[in-house]
Design an enzyme around this catalytic site. Structure first.
Site, PDB file in Angstrom:
ATOM      1  NE  ARG A 126     -82.046-115.286  52.829  1.00  0.00           N
ATOM      2  CZ  ARG A 126     -82.353-116.540  53.603  1.00  0.00           C
ATOM      3  NH1 ARG A 126     -83.559-116.860  53.866  1.00  0.00           N
ATOM      4  NH2 ARG A 126     -81.560-117.549  53.468  1.00  0.00           N
ATOM      5  CD  GLN A 131     -76.963-112.267  45.965  1.00  0.00           C
ATOM      6  OE1 GLN A 131     -75.740-112.120  45.633  1.00  0.00           O
ATOM      7  NE2 GLN A 131     -77.811-113.044  45.359  1.00  0.00           N
ATOM      8  CG  ASP A 134     -79.119-114.147  53.082  1.00  0.00           C
ATOM      9  OD1 ASP A 134     -79.048-114.376  54.241  1.00  0.00           O
ATOM     10  OD2 ASP A 134     -79.251-114.567  52.068  1.00  0.00           O
ATOM     11  CB  SER A 137     -77.267-117.020  52.733  1.00  0.00           C
ATOM     12  OG  SER A 137     -78.577-117.044  52.417  1.00  0.00           O
ATOM     13  CE1 TYR A 232     -86.657-117.727  53.848  1.00  0.00           C
ATOM     14  CE2 TYR A 232     -87.689-115.937  53.420  1.00  0.00           C
ATOM     15  CZ  TYR A 232     -86.750-116.412  53.789  1.00  0.00           C
ATOM     16  OH  TYR A 232     -85.606-115.674  54.266  1.00  0.00           O
TER      17      TYR A 232
HETATM   18  P1  NAD Z   1     -85.327-122.140  55.311  1.00  0.00           P
HETATM   19  O1  NAD Z   1     -84.285-122.398  56.174  1.00  0.00           O
HETATM   20  O2  NAD Z   1     -86.661-121.435  55.459  1.00  0.00           O
HETATM   21  O3  NAD Z   1     -86.036-123.645  54.864  1.00  0.00           O
HETATM   22  C1  NAD Z   1     -84.990-124.800  54.567  1.00  0.00           C
HETATM   23  C2  NAD Z   1     -85.614-125.692  53.487  1.00  0.00           C
HETATM   24  O4  NAD Z   1     -86.841-126.388  54.062  1.00  0.00           O
HETATM   25  C3  NAD Z   1     -86.530-124.823  52.249  1.00  0.00           C
HETATM   26  O5  NAD Z   1     -85.889-125.150  51.113  1.00  0.00           O
HETATM   27  C4  NAD Z   1     -88.007-125.294  52.266  1.00  0.00           C
HETATM   28  O6  NAD Z   1     -88.602-125.339  51.135  1.00  0.00           O
HETATM   29  C5  NAD Z   1     -87.613-126.704  53.213  1.00  0.00           C
HETATM   30  N1  NAD Z   1     -89.128-126.947  53.534  1.00  0.00           N
HETATM   31  C6  NAD Z   1     -90.180-126.501  54.401  1.00  0.00           C
HETATM   32  N2  NAD Z   1     -91.122-127.525  54.592  1.00  0.00           N
HETATM   33  C7  NAD Z   1     -90.469-128.711  54.371  1.00  0.00           C
HETATM   34  C8  NAD Z   1     -91.139-130.014  54.106  1.00  0.00           C
HETATM   35  N3  NAD Z   1     -92.218-130.232  54.635  1.00  0.00           N
HETATM   36  N4  NAD Z   1     -90.435-131.023  53.495  1.00  0.00           N
HETATM   37  C9  NAD Z   1     -89.229-130.691  52.880  1.00  0.00           C
HETATM   38  N5  NAD Z   1     -89.005-129.361  52.752  1.00  0.00           N
HETATM   39  C10 NAD Z   1     -89.469-128.475  53.321  1.00  0.00           C
HETATM   40  O7  NAD Z   1     -84.966-121.829  53.831  1.00  0.00           O
HETATM   41  P2  NAD Z   1     -83.519-121.004  53.366  1.00  0.00           P
HETATM   42  O8  NAD Z   1     -82.498-121.945  53.344  1.00  0.00           O
HETATM   43  O9  NAD Z   1     -83.538-119.751  54.236  1.00  0.00           O
HETATM   44  O10 NAD Z   1     -84.083-120.570  51.964  1.00  0.00           O
HETATM   45  C11 NAD Z   1     -85.336-120.294  51.495  1.00  0.00           C
HETATM   46  C12 NAD Z   1     -85.462-119.766  50.193  1.00  0.00           C
HETATM   47  O11 NAD Z   1     -84.743-118.407  49.967  1.00  0.00           O
HETATM   48  C13 NAD Z   1     -85.000-120.676  49.125  1.00  0.00           C
HETATM   49  O12 NAD Z   1     -85.876-120.520  47.827  1.00  0.00           O
HETATM   50  C14 NAD Z   1     -83.839-119.830  48.631  1.00  0.00           C
HETATM   51  O13 NAD Z   1     -83.221-120.201  47.425  1.00  0.00           O
HETATM   52  C15 NAD Z   1     -83.952-118.534  48.794  1.00  0.00           C
HETATM   53  N6  NAD Z   1     -82.751-117.569  48.805  1.00  0.00           N
HETATM   54  C16 NAD Z   1     -82.796-116.542  48.148  1.00  0.00           C
HETATM   55  C17 NAD Z   1     -81.481-115.797  48.112  1.00  0.00           C
HETATM   56  C18 NAD Z   1     -81.440-114.703  47.518  1.00  0.00           C
HETATM   57  O14 NAD Z   1     -82.098-114.339  46.341  1.00  0.00           O
HETATM   58  N7  NAD Z   1     -80.135-113.695  47.843  1.00  0.00           N
HETATM   59  C19 NAD Z   1     -80.628-115.926  49.349  1.00  0.00           C
HETATM   60  C20 NAD Z   1     -80.736-116.942  49.984  1.00  0.00           C
HETATM   61  C21 NAD Z   1     -81.985-117.837  49.880  1.00  0.00           C
END
Ligand code: NAD
Length: 383
Positions: A126, A131, A134, A137, A232
C-alpha cells in the site's frame, strides 16, 4: 532480476460461484493495447458485468476460447482461482488475481508446483507508487458504499431526519466496525444519507479519519494504539476485546444498522459481536458483515446466507463488489492495466523482481512459495 516472456494478456472468464466481475473492460483493454500487449479475452468474460464480446473486439482485443490460456504471458482474473483453473496454466505464465492465499493454500501450492508466477492483488504494497494498482482499496470502496445501501434497503425505517407537519422522524443510528477503506466509505455513505454514525477502530490514525467525516469515534477505556506493520491493525488481546465489546454493547442497543468491516490481514476477523450482543439489539435492525469470508465480526454470521436472530438480520457481505459488477470491474480493470504497465517492456512481459511492488505482490515464482507468511503457513516448504 528481469525475466521476459510472451507479450499476451489473457482476460479469463471468472468461474467462481456468484462472481460477476471481470479483470478488463473495453476501456482497460485500450490501455493494455497501448503497452503493445496482445489482449485475448475469453468469450463471455464480461457478460456478468454487462460488457459484450463485440465491445472488447472493437477495443482491440481478440476473442478466444479458454484453451488459448496455455500460451499467454499474463493471465488476469478477479476472484481466487480453483485448482481446476490453475491446472490450465502453463509454466512461466504470470497470474494476476485476488488469491485470498491464507484461505487457499492448496491452490498456492499447486501454482508453485506448476511453475506459475503468481502476483496476488492482496499483497500489492500500500505505497504511494502502487496506488493505481491497489485493488483492495478499489473494491473495498465499492463494498463499503454498497453495504450501507443494502442496510438501508433492508431496514424498514428512514436513514435521514424528517421534520414534517405530521411529526418528526428520528434519523437512523449506524455503527461501523473498522475504519479502513471499506469502513470509511460506509461512514461517508451513511452520513450522506443522514444517519448518526458511531465508529470503532483500534488504530490511532482512524480517530482523525472518522472525525473528518463527521462521525463519532467510540472510545474504549485504556486503549492502546494497535497499529502494526504496513499501517494495518495488529490482533488485540482478549482483555481489550472484552472491554471493546462492553462499550460496543451500549451503542448496539441503540443502533438500527451495523456495518462490520474489521479485519486483520491473514488472520480470522475479530469477533466484536457475540450472540448476546445481537440479542440486546432492537428487532428490525440489520448487520452487514463484510468480514464474513474470514469468520465475520459477528459470532452469528454465516458466509453464504442471511441469518435472522431475535428479529435482527445478519447479512454476509463478502460478495458486495460483485453486486455492482460494471463499476467494480472498471476500477479493477484499471488496477490490472496499471500493474501491467510495470510488467511490460516493448510489448513483452519483463518481470522485474527488484521492483518493490512486484516483489511485494509475488506469491509464487520459480517453483516456490515466495510470500514469507504464506510459506510459513505451508510449513515452510519450498513446494
Ligand atoms: P483492513 O481491511 O485490514 O481492516 C479494516 C479495519 O479494521 C482497519 O481499519 C483495522 O484497523 C480495523 N480493525 C482491526 N481489528 C479491529 C478491532 N478489534 N476493532 C475495530 N477495528 C478493527 O484494512 P484496510 O481497509 O485494508 O486498510 C488498512 C490500512 O491501510 C489503513 O491504515 C489504511 O489507511 C491503509 N491504506 C493505505 C493506503 C496507501 O497508503 N496507499 C491505501 C489503502 C489503505
Amino acid at each position: 532480476m528481469v525475466t521476459t516472456s510472451d507479450g499476451t494478456v489473457f482476460i479469463a472468464k471468472d468461474d467462481a460461484p456468484g462472481e460477476r466481475r471481470v479483470a478488463a473492460t473495453p476501456a482497460s483493454v485500450r490501455k493494455l493495447a497501448a503497452l503493445d500487449a496482445q489482449v485475448l479475452v475469453e468469450r463471455g468474460a464480461g457478460a456478468g458485468a454487462g460488457f459484450d464480446d463485440d465491445d472488447y473486439e472493437q477495443a482491440g482485443a481478440t476473442l478466444v476460447d479458454h484453451d488459448a490460456i496455455g500460451g499467454a504471458g499474463v493471465v488476469a482474473r478477479v476472484s481466487p482461482p480453483s485448482t481446476d483453473f490453475t491446472a490450465t496454466l502453463s509454466p512461466g505464465t504470470v497470474l494476476l488475481s485476488f488469491m485470498a492465499p491464507h484461505r487457499n493454500l492448496d491452490v498456492v501450492r499447486a501454482l508453485a508446483e506448476a511453475q506459475v508466477t503468481t502476483l496476488s492483488m492482496e499483497l500489492v504494497p500500500r505505497v504511494t507508487r502502487a496506488q493505481t494498482i491497489d485493488a483492495l482499496s478499489s473494491q473495498a470502496n465499492v463494498a463499503g458504499y454498497r453495504a450501507v445501501i443494502e442496510a438501508a434497503y433492508r431496514l424498514d425505517k428512514y436513514f435521514p431526519l424528517f421534520m414534517t407537519a405530521a411529526g418528526t422522524i428520528r434519523p437512523a443510528r449506524v455503527v461501523v466496525l473498522g475504519a479502513g477503506v471499506a469502513g470509511l466509505q460506509a461512514v461517508a455513505t451513511a452520513k450522506r444519507l443522514g444517519a448518526i454514525v458511531h465508529v470503532s477502530d483500534i488504530r490511532e490514525a482512524a480517530r482523525d479519519d472518522v472525525a473528518s467525516l463527521g462521525a463519532t469515534f467510540i472510545e474504549v477505556p485504556d486503549a492502546e494504539d494497535a497499529t502494526g506493520e504496513g499501517g494495518y491493525a495488529k490482533e488485540v488481546g482478549a482483555d481489550f476485546l472484552e472491554r471493546q465489546r462492553a462499550v460496543l454493547t451500549e451503542h448496539l442497543t441503540q443502533a438500527n444498522a451495523v456495518i462490520a468491516t474489521a479485519q486483520i490481514p491473514g488472520r480470522p476477523a475479530p469477533e466484536l459481536m457475540t450472540a448476546a450482543m445481537v440479542e440486546a439489539m432492537q428487532p428490525g435492525s440489520v448487520v452487514i458483515d463484510l468480514a464474513a469470508a474470514d469468520g465475520g465480526n459477528c459470532a452469528l454470521t454465516q458466509a453464504e446466507q442471511t441469518v435472522e436472530h431475535g428479529g435482527v438480520k445478519i447479512v454476509p457481505g463478502q460478495n458486495l463488489p460483485s453486486s455492482m459488477p460494471a463499476e467494480a470491474s472498471a476500477l479493477y480493470g484499471l488496477n490490472i492495466a496499471s500493474f501491467c504497465e510495470l510488467l511490460f517492456d516493448e510489448g513483452k512481459v519483463a518481470l522485474d523482481l527488484d521492483d518493490d511492488v512486484v516483489a511485494g505482490a509475488l506469491l509464487t515464482h520459480d517453483g516456490a512459495v515466495t510470500a514469507p507468511a504464506i510459506a510459513d503457513l505451508l510449513g515452510g516448504e519450498d513446494t
